[in-house]
Design an enzyme around this catalytic site. Sequence first.
Site, short mmCIF file in Angstrom:
data_model
loop_
_atom_site.label_atom_id
_atom_site.label_comp_id
_atom_site.label_asym_id
_atom_site.label_seq_id
_atom_site.Cartn_x
_atom_site.Cartn_y
_atom_site.Cartn_z
CG ASP A 1 -18.83 7.27 19.99
OD1 ASP A 1 -18.80 6.02 20.02
OD2 ASP A 1 -17.99 7.97 20.56
CE LYS B 1 -13.96 4.50 21.05
NZ LYS B 1 -15.29 4.15 21.57
CG ASP C 1 -14.89 1.18 23.40
OD1 ASP C 1 -14.64 0.58 24.45
OD2 ASP C 1 -15.19 2.39 23.36
CG LEU C 2 -18.77 -4.18 22.02
CD1 LEU C 2 -19.38 -5.51 21.55
CD2 LEU C 2 -19.73 -3.05 21.68
CE LYS C 3 -15.37 2.26 27.49
NZ LYS C 3 -16.03 2.72 26.25
CG HIS D 1 -18.04 -4.85 34.36
ND1 HIS D 1 -18.06 -3.65 35.02
CD2 HIS D 1 -17.74 -5.79 35.30
CE1 HIS D 1 -17.77 -3.84 36.29
NE2 HIS D 1 -17.58 -5.13 36.48
CG ASP D 2 -22.36 -10.19 32.54
OD1 ASP D 2 -22.66 -10.89 33.53
OD2 ASP D 2 -23.19 -9.70 31.76
CB ILE D 3 -20.77 -13.78 35.79
CG1 ILE D 3 -21.66 -14.31 34.67
CG2 ILE D 3 -21.59 -13.12 36.88
CD1 ILE D 3 -22.55 -15.46 35.10
CB THR E 1 -11.25 9.44 30.21
OG1 THR E 1 -12.05 8.90 29.16
CG2 THR E 1 -9.88 8.84 30.14
N GLY F 1 -12.84 11.13 19.09
CA GLY F 1 -14.26 10.96 18.76
C GLY F 1 -14.83 12.27 18.26
NE ARG F 2 -17.95 13.55 22.71
CZ ARG F 2 -18.22 13.60 24.00
NH1 ARG F 2 -19.36 14.12 24.40
NH2 ARG F 2 -17.37 13.13 24.89
#
Length: 232
Positions: free
Chosen positions: A14, A36, A63-65, A67-69, A122, A211-212
């Site tokens: 990130d 990632k 990891d672009l998750k 979420h669209d039509i 999460t 991650g962090r």
Amino acid sequence: MKILKRKQIVVALDFNSFKEANSIVNLLDPEIYRLKIGKQLFAGEGPKIIENFNKQGFDIFLDLKLHDIPNTVYKALKNLLSHKVWMTNIHLLGGDEMIQAAIEARESIKSEALLVGVSVLTSLNEKNIKNMGFNMQISELVKILCTSAKRNNIDGVVCSAKEVSEIKRNFGEDFITVTPGIRVQQKNDDQFRVATLEEATKNGSDYIVLGREITASENISKMIKKVESYII
Ligand code: C5P
């Protein structure tokens, strides 16, 4: 305690730039870690970032998750999967047609990337989902979303490590679980449904996102050594 397999840990990069991310990646062995790439780094560098880390021998979880039509997800995923990606994801809240569109996009370009669905982030707690209008516990919503993932034949889900054993019981051992929000030692930040490395592996998590815990650690090399002390 040797509880982790090689390549079971996926390090979340990130960062804004390749340069920043690479200062961490230089400390990582591609035989031990996967990487990632999320929205922040992808927005900063574009798709060439995938190539950059592929060249260094790493498997990439993009990891672009999405979420669209359905039509937009289909076309976006086709473009994304033209790059060498080991795993990618969509939001399961996009609905059956959107999940199907993602599957079709992968088939249409004969990509072998794993496709997993984000169940409930999460970072969300019970109050958050009540405020969104879901009149149920997170665990119930996770189960409903995993059912739709399974029904549409995607490879697995992103979920809290706390939910893994229940998911494996209901949906089978082969149903992949990817767990972010993992801490080497317990502490609090904006992730609510967190678990320790030990809990995550005990529950049967297939891939653990760190991650962090690594990237924001005061002594990154020391933290990497600590994580590696858990690897078989
Ligand atoms: O720094 P930390 O270990 O909390 O990073 C978790 C990473 O996993 C972030 O890159 C975040 O975008 C991602 N993630 C998450 N929750 C999900 C899916 C992905 O925190 N449900």
